[in-house]
Design an enzyme around this catalytic site. Sequence first.
Site, PDB file in Angstrom:
ATOM      1  N   SER A 203     -32.286  55.847  68.759  1.00 49.88           N
ATOM      2  CA  SER A 203     -33.631  56.170  68.296  1.00 49.88           C
ATOM      3  C   SER A 203     -33.968  55.525  66.957  1.00 49.88           C
ATOM      4  O   SER A 203     -35.114  55.118  66.732  1.00 49.88           O
ATOM      5  CB  SER A 203     -33.797  57.691  68.190  1.00 49.88           C
ATOM      6  OG  SER A 203     -33.541  58.312  69.424  1.00 49.88           O
ATOM      7  N   HIS A 249     -34.712  58.642  62.564  1.00 51.37           N
ATOM      8  CA  HIS A 249     -36.028  58.143  62.946  1.00 51.37           C
ATOM      9  C   HIS A 249     -36.779  57.598  61.730  1.00 51.37           C
ATOM     10  O   HIS A 249     -37.366  56.511  61.788  1.00 51.37           O
ATOM     11  CB  HIS A 249     -36.829  59.253  63.613  1.00 51.37           C
ATOM     12  CG  HIS A 249     -36.269  59.682  64.921  1.00 51.37           C
ATOM     13  ND1 HIS A 249     -36.939  60.543  65.784  1.00 51.37           N
ATOM     14  CD2 HIS A 249     -35.100  59.382  65.552  1.00 51.37           C
ATOM     15  CE1 HIS A 249     -36.209  60.737  66.869  1.00 51.37           C
ATOM     16  NE2 HIS A 249     -35.083  60.048  66.741  1.00 51.37           N
TER      17      HIS A 249
END
Length: 298
Positions: A203, A249
């Site tokens: 991610s 993230h």
Amino acid sequence: MDQAPSSPQDARSSLPTCYRHPDRQTGIRCTRCERPICPECMVDASVGFQCPDCVRGPSGRQGRAATAAARPRTLAGGTVTADPRLITKILIGLCLAAFLVQKAVGADFEERFFLLGQAYIPSLGAVQGVAEGQWYRLLTAMFLHGSYVHILFNMLSLWWIGGPLEAALGRIRYLALYFVSGLAGSALTYLLAAPNQPSLGASGAIFGLFGATAVLMRRLNYDMRPVIALLAINLVITFGVSGIAWQAHIGGLVAGVLVGYAMVHAPRERRALVQYGSCAVVLAVVVVMTLLRTSQLT
């Protein structure tokens, strides 16, 4: 004395063919050896065009430079390739292969390679983590996933976002962006998360691709609303769903924006220096964050 062609069709049929592509007729000849050359083989010269063989010359240095200059380039200066999604396919393949190994070997494999600051793992019989010198975890965690849903969503995102971005940047620049973003996400997670909190997933790198895509669309004056909406949805999920390493993230996103901006806005005369220099700066920050956190845990 030769007869002149009696019609345009006769004139076309009398044209010579390219010496490298016999199926292509051409009216252009190399200004040095006078061999016929088609548009694909023409290399700009100070006067007219030259064929690739003449441009290379005895040493080949001039030829390599001229041929490289004549190749079509992406917006970021990368080489246009026949398969613009090759690196994306390889990255997806690596993640899928790692996931299969995870399922086959089990928790012992994950515990050796997921991101971990510092914790005692009974199955391994020792304290493990980046703080113990296992820096490789910052990288290997990018290819591991915790569930079928996890890898499904990440791989779909990588295909949808990564493929067009690879085509726009070129393979080497795209690969540099991917790994720098992923490492930045891992480093921020290591710095801010609890040392015994494991983390894994692509991610961070994918959020870096999101950030670079937004920069690219802005550079091309495209409608920004779709990518902003998609990014907003992902950020809501990041902070609204438990069990997600938001640090990865955010770290990947910030790195992706910075490196992406350098990739698409670098001046042509210093393009490589600016592009890869930005990658080096972000990697230096990754090293600083890692050393700082390690000093806190040891």
